[in-house]
Design a protein around this motif. Structure first.
Motif, PDB file in Angstrom:
ATOM      1  N   LYS A  50      14.039  86.384  62.616  1.00  0.00           N
ATOM      2  CA  LYS A  50      13.594  85.448  61.580  1.00  0.00           C
ATOM      3  C   LYS A  50      13.377  86.174  60.248  1.00  0.00           C
ATOM      4  O   LYS A  50      13.773  85.679  59.194  1.00  0.00           O
ATOM      5  CB  LYS A  50      12.310  84.753  62.021  1.00  0.00           C
TER       6      LYS A  50
ATOM      7  N   GLN B 156      11.596  81.095  52.907  1.00  0.00           N
ATOM      8  CA  GLN B 156      12.436  80.091  53.568  1.00  0.00           C
ATOM      9  C   GLN B 156      13.525  80.806  54.368  1.00  0.00           C
ATOM     10  O   GLN B 156      13.860  81.946  54.089  1.00  0.00           O
ATOM     11  CB  GLN B 156      13.111  79.183  52.530  1.00  0.00           C
ATOM     12  N   GLN B 157      14.103  80.053  55.321  1.00  0.00           N
ATOM     13  CA  GLN B 157      15.234  80.609  56.049  1.00  0.00           C
ATOM     14  C   GLN B 157      16.530  79.987  55.519  1.00  0.00           C
ATOM     15  O   GLN B 157      16.577  78.804  55.215  1.00  0.00           O
ATOM     16  CB  GLN B 157      15.105  80.347  57.556  1.00  0.00           C
ATOM     17  N   TRP B 158      17.564  80.814  55.436  1.00  0.00           N
ATOM     18  CA  TRP B 158      18.782  80.386  54.755  1.00  0.00           C
ATOM     19  C   TRP B 158      20.008  80.398  55.648  1.00  0.00           C
ATOM     20  O   TRP B 158      21.125  80.242  55.157  1.00  0.00           O
ATOM     21  CB  TRP B 158      19.011  81.272  53.533  1.00  0.00           C
TER      22      TRP B 158
ATOM     23  N   THR C  87      14.885  85.484  56.266  1.00  0.00           N
ATOM     24  CA  THR C  87      13.910  84.879  55.373  1.00  0.00           C
ATOM     25  C   THR C  87      13.961  85.520  53.993  1.00  0.00           C
ATOM     26  O   THR C  87      13.900  86.746  53.867  1.00  0.00           O
ATOM     27  CB  THR C  87      12.492  85.043  55.964  1.00  0.00           C
TER      28      THR C  87
ATOM     29  N   ASP D 137      18.846  75.524  52.363  1.00  0.00           N
ATOM     30  CA  ASP D 137      17.626  75.933  53.047  1.00  0.00           C
ATOM     31  C   ASP D 137      17.629  75.317  54.450  1.00  0.00           C
ATOM     32  O   ASP D 137      17.685  74.089  54.592  1.00  0.00           O
ATOM     33  CB  ASP D 137      16.440  75.420  52.225  1.00  0.00           C
TER      34      ASP D 137
ATOM     35  N   SER E  37      15.256  75.943  56.821  1.00  0.00           N
ATOM     36  CA  SER E  37      13.959  76.199  57.450  1.00  0.00           C
ATOM     37  C   SER E  37      13.643  75.146  58.515  1.00  0.00           C
ATOM     38  O   SER E  37      12.956  75.438  59.492  1.00  0.00           O
ATOM     39  CB  SER E  37      12.854  76.200  56.401  1.00  0.00           C
ATOM     40  N   ASP E  38      14.165  73.926  58.310  1.00  0.00           N
ATOM     41  CA  ASP E  38      13.908  72.866  59.299  1.00  0.00           C
ATOM     42  C   ASP E  38      14.439  73.252  60.671  1.00  0.00           C
ATOM     43  O   ASP E  38      13.816  72.964  61.690  1.00  0.00           O
ATOM     44  CB  ASP E  38      14.517  71.545  58.823  1.00  0.00           C
TER      45      ASP E  38
ATOM     46  N   TRP F 260      14.645  76.204  61.831  1.00  0.00           N
ATOM     47  CA  TRP F 260      13.770  77.255  62.366  1.00  0.00           C
ATOM     48  C   TRP F 260      12.431  76.694  62.829  1.00  0.00           C
ATOM     49  O   TRP F 260      11.643  77.410  63.452  1.00  0.00           O
ATOM     50  CB  TRP F 260      13.563  78.363  61.333  1.00  0.00           C
ATOM     51  N   GLN F 261      12.127  75.428  62.463  1.00  0.00           N
ATOM     52  CA  GLN F 261      10.912  74.780  62.970  1.00  0.00           C
ATOM     53  C   GLN F 261      11.117  74.293  64.397  1.00  0.00           C
ATOM     54  O   GLN F 261      10.173  74.137  65.151  1.00  0.00           O
ATOM     55  CB  GLN F 261      10.556  73.562  62.101  1.00  0.00           C
TER      56      GLN F 261
END
Lengths: 307, 417
Positions: free
Chosen positions: B124, B132-134, B128, B106, B108-109, B111-112
């Motif tokens: 995005k 979550q983004q992978w 997703t 994951d 997602s961090d 993408w933050q």
């Protein structure tokens, strides 16, 4: 004499020593049996087991009982593949008489016969992939030789590999090319072993032509025919590479056979239904088992006759 | 070439400085498995690996390039058995098996982080799953109609804006003894492109997504409407004959020789068309026209991606590599006309000055209000995609079998989801 005394001279002959004679064959067999168990029997059992699961090859397998098999029952693609398998089995056998005919034709002593023999054997030496490519060019609807010939005689174009009714026959024809060569070489060696005295005797009795062939030559070629039959059946059942090269199972799945369908379902880009693939493999295995059983039985009969 | 390399190194340096300022120096080995095996992509990934290696003196980058087709099956083995730190794959539903099996990390961090969150917003959604983004994208490309400009001029045709224009153009092309469209459907997915566009134009993006997600039966009347439009073209004889025997590459000569006037394809078809001798005066691009004026235009733009396998050893370096790949300058560079020749995913990047890329970028950024789809076989799960695309091919050859095909697809839908 001394042999008989030997055991007595040792006080406690070990079990191994006493049974050496009986043990030896099993010891020699052991490595082979282990490999056979590990690489053949064990995977077969595994496939049977896997066919009762739903599994994508990554997650946890889920037990689904006979669900894969009931799905096979009304899966049209499976039905098409199964029928194609039978077409292959049946039509591939044409390689045997064709091979015999060529072998009889080549079984003569003229200058350069070795060269002719090797030329006829050539298609079996080249890879199936090359055979597939050559034939797909031959069948090509726009520039293929087949359509050039048809056009020359004023017929319309024929897209053999794009027509669902013709495609399997087209691929089988491609497969027959190398397979005929294989059968031919088997028969050529078989013809060397034909007893000239019997031929002589038959000739004195007035047999010639087809009668000679049928009653004198072919019975003597029985071993060659048996081997040709075995390799042709096996060849028909593993007709995977030609299909993959020439049509990739298409158009719309009409040239698939069971082995190709299994590959598609279990291992190809869009597949990974391992359980379903295994179920197809089990069906294929059962079909093969019929033939394997027959081969073993007939070999056993032969052995018995030979004693 | 040397000059170019110098610039690239310069770019790499600046990016590297910025990156190393925030991250502690990376060490160890970074293993990258890539499917970028065609000549141009291969040069790109080799350069990326080398530059990243040069940026981080203590880090050794090990690159393994695997044949693109073989990669599709090998990824299963290496993700479970011998995971690299970074691996290529595709966006959307194509990630699903690996995401549900927990094989992708994951990210997602990442993408933050504002750098990515702001500049990569457009892709995005494609990255997703389950909220979550992978992974991160590194390139994408438009689909659309590539056509022979000279033939259109010769026949006095305009780029069509609606379905009627599309068909009347086609009729004129047919009357001139040519075919409207070349296509090679031997490997099925090309027919998926036609279905994507016809369905998105007939029923819209949301319907298309619902259909590929298995929420709508294939026997639905709206799906039939899509096939009815397709059938109009088939009945006209718009497509080349015997397309079921050709791969997409084998269908190119029909367009090069002028036997067919257009090709619905991804931008990757441009390079071989140019290599075959078509000049910029002969080749042009238009967006697939509207069919139903009430639905917003939506496009296919397949996205290729980088992921971190969850079994990776050096995740810190892998994250840094992902940041590096999507950074604006690297994006501009690797998507340039002499490299991948596609569209950068970073909105701060600039698009190479290429006729097709400019039109594609323009189309995707301003004229695709409906949404951006990945592609049929990436939006639909594998099992549905394979059965459906086989049905599309059958439909293109035997349009009368439609009922039978749709029933078959519906049966698959009920099982596959």
């Amino acid at each position: 004499m001394s042999d008989r005394l030997m055991p007595q001279s040792e006080r406690a002959p070990s079990w191994i020593r006493r049974n050496r004679q009986a043990m030896a064959p099993f010891l020699f067999l052991l490595p082979g049996v282990l490999f056979f168990l590990f690489y053949v029997i064990f995977p077969v059992i595994q496939s049977f087991n896997l066919s009762f699961y739903r599994w994508d090859g990554l997650g946890e397998p889920v037990y689904v009982g006979l669900e894969n098999y009931t799905e096979l029952m009304d899966d049209r693609a499976f039905e098409v593949s199964l029928w194609n398998n039978f077409k292959w089995l049946f039509l591939y056998l044409l390689a045997i008489p064709a091979g015999l005919a060529i072998a009889l034709f080549l079984n003569q002593n003229v200058i350069g016969i070795r060269l002719y023999k090797s030329l006829f054997f050539f298609p079996f030496v080249i890879s199936q992939v090359v055979v597939g490519l050559v034939f797909s060019w031959f069948y090509d609807p726009s520039f293929g030789l087949l359509n050039q010939i048809l056009g020359f005689f004023g017929f319309g174009t024929l897209n053999v590999l794009g027509d669902p009714t013709l495609v399997t026959y087209g691929i089988i024809a491609a497969g027959l090319w190398p397979q005929t060569a294989y059968c031919m070489i088997l028969y050529l060696t078989g013809l060397n072993a034909v007893d000239p005295e019997q031929v002589e005797a038959a000739r004195l009795d007035g047999a010639k032509g087809l009668r000679m062939l049928w009653y004198v030559i072919i019975p003597q070629l029985r071993p060659a025919t048996f081997i040709a039959f075995v390799v042709t059946i096996i060849g028909a059942l593993r007709s995977f590479d030609l299909i993959s090269i020439m049509t990739n199972g298409g158009p719309f799945g009409s040239s698939r056979v069971l082995s190709f369908y299994m590959f598609e379902k279990a291992l190809s880009e869009y597949g990974f239904r391992m359980g379903y693939g295994a179920a197809i493999a089990v069906v294929l295995f059962l079909i093969m088992l019929l033939f394997i059983g027959y081969f073993l039985w007939s070999m056993y009969q032969e052995e018995k006759g030979g004693r | 070439m040397n000059l170019l390399k110098g610039t690239v190194a310069g770019l790499a340096m600046t990016v590297g400085l910025a990156a190393s300022a925030q991250a502690a120096e990376l060490s160890g080995t970074l293993k990258i498995f890539s499917d970028m095996s065609n000549p141009a992509p291969r040069a790109v990934i080799e350069q990326l690996a080398a530059d990243f290696d040069a940026l981080h003196p203590d880090l050794t980058v090990e690159l393994t390039v695997i044949d693109r087709e073989a990669y599709k099956t090998q990824i299963r083995n290496f993700l479970t058995a011998n995971a690299p730190d970074v691996a290529n794959w595709y966006a959307a539903n194509r990630m699903r098996p690996y995401v549900s099996a927990g094989l992708f990390e994951d990210v997602s961090d990442l993408w933050q982080e504002p750098e990515i969150a702001e500049n990569l917003a457009s892709t995005k959604g494609a990255m997703t799953l389950d909220g979550q983004q992978w992974g991160v994208p590194y390139t994408y490309y438009q689909w659309g109609v590539y056509y022979r400009e000279d033939i259109y001029k010769e026949l006095g045709l305009e780029e069509p804006k609606d379905w009627e224009g599309f068909k009347s153009n086609c009729q004129k092309i047919l009357d001139s003894g040519r075919k409207c469209f070349t296509i090679g459907s031997k490997f099925l997915w090309t027919a998926g492109g036609w279905f994507d566009y016809l369905n998105m134009r007939t029923n819209g993006y949301d319907f298309h997504m619902a259909l590929t997600n298995g929420e709508i039966p294939w026997t639905d009347d709206r799906v039939r409407a899509t096939f009815a439009h397709w059938r109009e073209l088939i009945d006209m004889g718009a497509f080349i004959d015997n397309h079921q025997s050709y791969s997409w590459q084998e269908a190119l000569p029909f367009m090069v020789n002028g036997e067919a006037a257009a090709y619905l394809m991804g931008n990757f078809a441009v390079a071989p068309l140019r290599e075959a001798g078509l000049t910029d005066e002969q080749l042009d691009f238009y967006q697939f026209p509207a069919i139903n004026p009430d639905v917003e235009l939506a496009e296919d733009a397949p996205t290729d991606t980088f992921h971190i396998p969850s079994g990776a050893q050096n995740k810190e370096a892998a994250r840094e590599f992902l940041r590096y790949v999507v950074s604006a300058d690297v994006q501009t560079d690797i998507n340039g006309g002499d490299k991948l020749g596609q569209l950068p995913v970073n909105s701060a990047s600039s698009v190479d000055d290429d006729e097709m890329l400019n039109q594609g970028f323009e189309m995707l950024s301003s004229n695709s209000p409906g949404g951006i789809a990945q592609f049929f076989d990436r939006d639909a799960p594998a099992e549905m995609a394979s059965v459906a695309m086989e049905g599309f091919q059958e439909f293109m050859v035997f349009p009368d079998n439609l009922d039978d095909i749709l029933n078959r697809l519906e049966k698959t839908r009920q099982r596959a989801y």
